[in-house]
Enzyme design. Sequence first.
Site, PDB file in Angstrom:
ATOM      1  NE  ARG A 153      65.213  33.229  83.405  1.00 38.11           N
ATOM      2  CZ  ARG A 153      64.969  34.399  83.964  1.00 38.11           C
ATOM      3  NH1 ARG A 153      63.922  35.097  83.574  1.00 38.11           N
ATOM      4  NH2 ARG A 153      65.750  34.879  84.914  1.00 38.11           N
ATOM      5  CG  ASP A 193      59.963  27.842  75.125  1.00 35.50           C
ATOM      6  OD1 ASP A 193      60.879  27.920  75.960  1.00 35.50           O
ATOM      7  OD2 ASP A 193      59.663  26.800  74.526  1.00 35.50           O
ATOM      8  CE1 TYR A 206      55.141  25.547  80.967  1.00 35.75           C
ATOM      9  CE2 TYR A 206      56.241  24.015  82.441  1.00 35.75           C
ATOM     10  CZ  TYR A 206      56.191  25.239  81.805  1.00 35.75           C
ATOM     11  OH  TYR A 206      57.197  26.151  82.006  1.00 35.75           O
ATOM     12  NE  ARG A 229      56.938  25.377  71.670  1.00 31.56           N
ATOM     13  CZ  ARG A 229      57.717  26.334  71.153  1.00 31.56           C
ATOM     14  NH1 ARG A 229      58.433  27.120  71.949  1.00 31.56           N
ATOM     15  NH2 ARG A 229      57.785  26.495  69.851  1.00 31.56           N
TER      16      ARG A 229
END
Length: 230
Positions: free
Chosen positions: A27, A29, A87, A174
């Site tokens: 999942r 954000d 990512y 992040r």
Amino acid sequence: STSVQEELERALSFVAASTIRVSPAGRTDSGVHASYQVVHFDSPVSRAASNWIKGANSRLPETISLNWVKEMPSEFHARFAALSRTYRYIISRAETRPSILSKSVTWVSHKIDVEAMAIGCRYLIGERDFSCFRGADCQSISPFRNVREAAFYESGDLIIFEIRANAFLLRMVRNIVGALLDIGRGKKQPEWIQLLLSEGERSNASATASARGLYLVDVNYPIKYGLPNG
């Protein structure tokens, strides 16, 4: 607003003429993009791959697209069979605020030292306790993750951070980017990453970087499953 998962389930349920629930590889954000994502689902009916794709895409918004379908063995699980995720975080250092890509990149209006950030990346590699980069509401049992690659590269006005690991904690990427940007601004030295990891305190690290600019770009599986690369 509805999530990507809800939109996908609605579209697949239309094709199957019955309720479909999907399980994603992971999942992301809210506000995070995925140029590559894998889900699996059980269906009470059989459809050709082309019918799943065309039928679902006819019901999906233009920001979501189903690209590939294959019937998998029963033991396959999109999340638990995955070997790694990758990512990419895209930063613009253009002199003026980007307009066309405003929601797709994070803009920094000050000079940043990419070389210093790249040195900071070295401390992330390996199996480590990433508690200092873990979101407060993360529900993962273990804070340990194995980062296989973490690097920066540049393309014109863009600075691209890419990180690959077996899995990620909530907001881990992040939070890492937030710390690396503080190093790039000269607020901290690259070795600070090592100190944060050893202390294990989220409160000692930087603010979370914006969801803008973050993309899930690949999920890697054992070759036997025959999934396409991201």
